[in-house]
Structures are given as C-alpha cells and as structure tokens.
Enzyme design. Structure first.
Site, PDB file in Angstrom:
ATOM      1  CG  ASP A   1      -1.835   1.191   1.265  1.00  0.00           C
ATOM      2  OD1 ASP A   1      -2.481   1.467   0.239  1.00  0.00           O
ATOM      3  OD2 ASP A   1      -1.910   1.867   2.309  1.00  0.00           O
TER       4      ASP A   1
ATOM      5  CD  GLU B   1      -4.586   1.844  -2.904  1.00  0.00           C
ATOM      6  OE1 GLU B   1      -4.449   3.072  -2.857  1.00  0.00           O
ATOM      7  OE2 GLU B   1      -5.047   1.157  -1.963  1.00  0.00           O
TER       8      GLU B   1
ATOM      9  CG  ASP C   1      -0.957   3.364   6.037  1.00  0.00           C
ATOM     10  OD1 ASP C   1      -1.124   4.085   5.045  1.00  0.00           O
ATOM     11  OD2 ASP C   1      -1.074   3.766   7.212  1.00  0.00           O
TER      12      ASP C   1
END
Length: 205
Positions: A7, A68, A141
């Site tokens: 992430d 991501e 996160d």
C-alpha cells in the site's frame, strides 16, 4: 502462492505477505509499515522505502507483488508522493523478475468485503476475519497491504483465464481483407484442343 501486498505511501508504506490459493484458507506471513520522516528530502525518503521493501523481499521471498493503483486525488502533493512510492515498489519487484499486479482500491474493497465502496474499518475487519488474526492490523496502511495480497490471490485465476481467452481470440482472428490474395488457378484445356495462337505485337502506325 505467496504475495507481497504494498500500500504505497511516502510517510507510511504498508507491506503485508499472505500465503494461499483461491478457494482455500489464507495465512498471513508478515505485516508491517515502512516509515520515512516527513522532514527528510524526497530522495532520501524514497531510498528508505526501497531499502525497506528490499528487506521484505529478501526475508519472505514472494512469488508475486500486488501494488495499489494510484488514482488522482484533490491533494496533488499527496498523490505525487503515493505515485513515487508505488514506482519504487514496482522497481524493486522488476529488478528481481517478479510479476507485478496493480489493483484499484475499489477492486480490493470488492474482493475483500463484497462492496467496492467499503470504508477502511470494514476492510480492516474483513482482513482480520479472513486471516484469523487475534487483533486487527495497525495502522490502516498495514491492513490495506494485506487486503491487496488477498485480492490478488483471489483474482489471479480469473485474470489468468481472461488472458488466455484474449490470446485464443487473437490467434483465431481472421486475416485482414487483402492481406493475402491467392493466385488465379490455371486454365485447363480439354484433351486434344490446340493452344490459342499468340497475338502478334501491334506496330505503331
């Protein structure tokens, strides 16, 4: 299948490793966050993220890396830092020859919770449940990184089948018109018929 989910973020870059295959129980191998000081120069922060991801790759030896996909946001400064951290993760994977998959936030949410509009609390709760964790991963996160890994494990078979279907469709696609014009077949004369006389060249007047 072992997947490292990333992430991306310049201040906090979530990382999480999950083992498993689609349709079976999943196991968390590790989870954490690579942090960089906000007052450091951007180059030094990106270098710290690279070193942190490299350590995770060395320690856990994933087969795939899921990152991501970065979308534009209202805060341009924030999205720039996220994009830079994402590029570092892709670079680290490419350097080792590891396949990289980019998943959108809505794809991850839909895969983990069933809704592409789920909030972070819902994602964290489902990650905790799916991986049978004693406590929710913190910060968010870290939970998002695990969700990315889970998403890739569950989506990989469908994506592979789709790629195979596209490949078959391309190979079965007919040639474009005019790409190949077959030669005209030779004219066969009946047996015993004399050949047609050759026409003499015409003289200019």
């Amino acid at each position: 299948m072992r997947v490292l989910g990333v992430d991306p973020g310049l201040t906090r870059c979530g990382v999480g490793v999950v083992d498993g295959v689609a349709g079976r129980r999943l196991t968390m191998v590790g989870v954490g966050v690579v942090r960089t000081p906000a007052d450091a120069e951007t180059g030094h922060r990106l270098l710290a993220i690279e070193q942190g991801i490299e350590q995770w790759l060395d320690e856990h030896r994933p087969e795939f890396v899921a990152v991501e996909r970065v979308f534009s946001q209202h805060n341009v400064r924030t999205v720039m830092g996220t994009a830079q951290a994402s590029a570092v993760a892709v670079l680290c994977a490419a350097r080792r020859g590891l396949p990289v998959a980019l998943h959108t936030p809505s794809e991850v949410k839909a895969a983990v919770t069933g809704s592409g509009r789920a909030d972070k609390a819902q994602v964290t709760a489902m990650v905790t449940r799916l991986l049978r964790l004693a406590a929710p991963p913190r910060p968010a996160d870290a939970a998002d990184a695990l969700a990315l890994a889970i998403c890739h494990i569950w989506r990989a078979p469908a994506v592979h089948r789709l790629q195979q279907a596209h490949a078959r469709a391309r190979s079965a696609r007919p040639a474009a018109p005019g790409a190949h014009i077959p030669a005209a077949p030779a004219v066969r004369r009946p047996a015993g018929e004399p050949p047609a006389p050759a026409s003499s060249p015409r003289k200019a007047p």
